[in-house]
Scaffold this active site. Structure first.
Site, PDB file in Angstrom:
ATOM      1  N   ASP A  88       0.851  -1.207   0.000  1.00 24.97           N
ATOM      2  CA  ASP A  88       0.000   0.000   0.000  1.00 24.97           C
ATOM      3  C   ASP A  88       0.875   1.241   0.000  1.00 24.97           C
ATOM      4  OD1 ASP A  88       0.814  -0.499   2.709  1.00 24.97           O
ATOM      5  OD2 ASP A  88      -0.804   0.791   3.446  1.00 24.97           O
ATOM      6  N   GLU A 153       0.042  -0.890   5.885  1.00 24.36           N
ATOM      7  CA  GLU A 153       1.113  -0.290   6.690  1.00 24.36           C
ATOM      8  C   GLU A 153       0.912   1.204   6.844  1.00 24.36           C
ATOM      9  OE1 GLU A 153       4.831   1.309   8.147  1.00 24.36           O
ATOM     10  OE2 GLU A 153       3.798   1.864   6.316  1.00 24.36           O
TER      11      GLU A 153
HETATM   12  N1  BES Z   1       8.657   3.144   5.593  1.00 21.56           N
HETATM   13  C1  BES Z   1       8.029   3.991   6.530  1.00 21.56           C
HETATM   14  C2  BES Z   1       8.720   4.047   7.876  1.00 21.56           C
HETATM   15  C3  BES Z   1      10.123   4.565   7.859  1.00 21.56           C
HETATM   16  C4  BES Z   1      10.458   5.695   7.160  1.00 21.56           C
HETATM   17  C5  BES Z   1      11.071   3.891   8.557  1.00 21.56           C
HETATM   18  C6  BES Z   1      11.762   6.149   7.145  1.00 21.56           C
HETATM   19  C7  BES Z   1      12.354   4.330   8.572  1.00 21.56           C
HETATM   20  C8  BES Z   1      12.697   5.462   7.839  1.00 21.56           C
HETATM   21  C9  BES Z   1       6.595   3.528   6.728  1.00 21.56           C
HETATM   22  O1  BES Z   1       5.953   3.241   5.529  1.00 21.56           O
HETATM   23  C10 BES Z   1       5.800   4.614   7.406  1.00 21.56           C
HETATM   24  O2  BES Z   1       5.558   5.619   6.798  1.00 21.56           O
HETATM   25  N2  BES Z   1       5.384   4.364   8.656  1.00 21.56           N
HETATM   26  C11 BES Z   1       4.483   5.214   9.351  1.00 21.56           C
HETATM   27  C12 BES Z   1       3.848   4.346  10.397  1.00 21.56           C
HETATM   28  C13 BES Z   1       2.483   4.735  10.828  1.00 21.56           C
HETATM   29  C14 BES Z   1       1.502   4.963   9.712  1.00 21.56           C
HETATM   30  C15 BES Z   1       1.973   3.747  11.829  1.00 21.56           C
HETATM   31  C16 BES Z   1       5.212   6.375  10.009  1.00 21.56           C
HETATM   32  O3  BES Z   1       6.381   6.244  10.394  1.00 21.56           O
HETATM   33  O4  BES Z   1       4.604   7.435  10.130  1.00 21.56           O
HETATM   34 MN    MN Z   2       7.115   2.088   4.307  1.00 19.55          MN
HETATM   35 MN    MN Z   3       5.321   5.173   4.621  1.00 18.29          MN
END
Ligand code: BES
Ligand code: MN
Ligand code: MN
Length: 456
Positions: A88, A153
């Site tokens: 997604d 996610e």
């Molecule tokens: N891939 C990201 C998380 C991420 C970004 C990890 C940069 C390390 C470095 C992930 O898709 C994301 O955006 N996670 C969200 C989580 C939330 C929706 C629960 C976030 O970090 O805001």
């Molecule tokens: Mn991600």
């Molecule tokens: Mn993300």
């Protein structure tokens, strides 16, 4: 191994054109109108997993979007890798700021532009191509592999923990591998050994049953927009510390050794500030920029709504005001505990003049691992071979809630090997992925499976 790597080099262009197909599917999990696209994407992923030679591929239904599962379990005596990624993507707004259509993968200056290019379709695809190369050239994989690619996610993985608890035998493994993060910087490949957690809320305030004439009633009732501003202003003090009582109780202090390691990283504060376009940086007193985003918790307003915001002016006292807020958490803060502390603090600081409704949205635990563990060391060797550079070890400020679930529910250590770049516009207009990193990432992933077998 060399024939596998040669095959990857020879197929460089094909990988890019195939990736474009995946990027063309607008699998935006946050928008109900895109539900059919999300499912179509899950099916595309499943078909691709079958094409590259994975077995038992299927869509596993959840109360939300399906998880795509596939495996290859014929490496007797070798460890089992649980690969996780997400299909997604985030919404594309504001779409007018995109220089090419978000769902048409477009190559410019060695980068492929599209929503999901870096987060996370491009990085998932990199592993598909590494698997394909092994199965095609060697007829086998160096390790056993189980793959789960989820579709929620970006909206908090609401149904994934349940899926994991209900399918433990299906997910039995020795180590989790995830490529959903960024490298420290261009030409500085890295391995991530910690992520922040998250606790997300919506705050709704109601002052009166209807909007009011601000001249006729101004001064006699509370203005919810004003009250909201006053409440939010009490969340942090002047030194950037969060004022919620007990907020820092479980925060694991940074060791002097870790701080010293981070001092050695090639980080230039001025360049960071300029790239962000910020007049001046801000944050908790006593901590460096990297310490603030990697190892300290924070409180942020993600959105704010109240009153008249159209053109011109309107003399009104709004009936309601709303804010979306979230806290990034670090080891060993527990989202539920923090949520409770926040709720009691909020009810204490909110005046009786407004009706307060607080809604808990998603949350996730922080995660940290010992980067001396043999699987992480194996990943470092793989990256060194694929990128021609020794990786640095860093933490990340972002969150991937499932990584902690893998640890607590399945007892799995995790290897976070990301090839995005910090300026690749994840969640923003003009998201992109550097094609050299994508390519080196495929090579490194192929080598990673080999190194993980040796580390066992
Ligand atoms: N891939 C990201 C998380 C991420 C970004 C990890 C940069 C390390 C470095 C992930 O898709 C994301 O955006 N996670 C969200 C989580 C939330 C929706 C629960 C976030 O970090 O805001
Ligand atoms: Mn991600
Ligand atoms: Mn993300």
């Amino acid at each position: 191994m060399q024939t596998v790597v040669d095959h990857i080099h020879a197929n460089r262009d094909r990988y890019v054109s195939e990736l474009k197909e995946l990027l063309a599917i607008p699998s935006i999990s946050a928008l109900p109108a895109h539900q059919p696209d999300v499912r179509r994407c899950a099916e595309w992923i499943a078909d691709e997993m079958r094409r590259i030679g994975l077995e038992n591929v299927r869509l596993v239904e959840t109360a939300g979007n399906p998880v795509v599962y596939g495996d290859w379990l014929h490496a007797a005596g070798a460890p089992t890798v649980l690969f996780y990624g997400h299909y997604d993507v985030q919404p594309v707004d504001p779409v007018e700021l995109w220089e090419s259509p978000p769902f048409e993968g477009t190559v410019r200056d060695g980068e492929i532009y599209a929503r999901g290019a870096a987060d996370d379709k491009g990085q998932v695809f990199m592993h598909f191509k590494a698997i394909e190369a092994h199965l095609k050239k060697a007829g086998s994989l160096p390790v056993n592999m189980r793959l789960i690619i989820e579709g929620e996610e970006e909206v908090g993985s609401a149904h994934l923990d349940e899926f994991i608890r209900a399918n433990k035998p299906l997910l039995a493994a020795d180590v989790a591998v995830i490529s959903d993060s960024a490298m420290f910087d261009r030409d500085v490949p890295s391995i991530c050994y910690a992520l922040r957690g998250l606790a997300y809320f919506q705050i709704d305030l109601r002052g009166t049953s209807s909007d009011l004439h601000s001249g006729v009633f101004g001064g006699a009732v509370a203005n919810p927009a004003m009250v909201l501003a006053q409440i939010l202003a009490q969340m942090k003090d002047k030194s950037g510390r969060v004022k919620i009582p007990g907020f820092y109780d479980a925060v694991r202090p940074l060791s002097p050794e870790e701080r010293a390691e981070w001092q050695k990283l090639p980080f230039v504060e001025k360049r960071y500030r300029q790239e962000l376009g910020a007049p001046k940086l801000a944050g908790e007193t006593g901590y460096s920029v990297l310490e603030r985003v990697w190892a300290r918790p924070t409180f942020e307003v993600n959105g704010l709504l109240g009153g008249f915001t159209g053109e011109g002016s309107k003399t009104v006292i709004p009936a309601v005001a709303m804010a979306k807020v979230s806290m990034r958490l670090v080891p060993d803060q527990e989202p539920d505990t923090i949520a409770g502390l926040f709720e009691s603090y909020l009810s204490k600081v909110a005046p009786k003049t407004v009706k307060l409704t607080l809604t808990r949205m998603h949350g996730g635990r922080p995660w940290i691992t010992d980067y001396q563990n043999p699987f992480v060391r194996a990943a470092a060797r793989a990256i060194e071979q694929g990128f021609g550079k020794t990786p640095v070890f860093c933490r990340e400020g972002g969150s991937i809630p499932v990584v902690s679930t893998f640890q607590t529910e399945l007892g799995l250590p995790a290897v976070l090997f990301g090839v995005g770049l910090p300026d690749e516009n994840a969640h923003a207009p003009n998201e992109r992925l550097d094609l050299a990193n994508f390519h080196n990432g495929i090579v490194s992933s192929a080598i990673l499976y080999d190194e993980l077998r040796r580390a066992y």
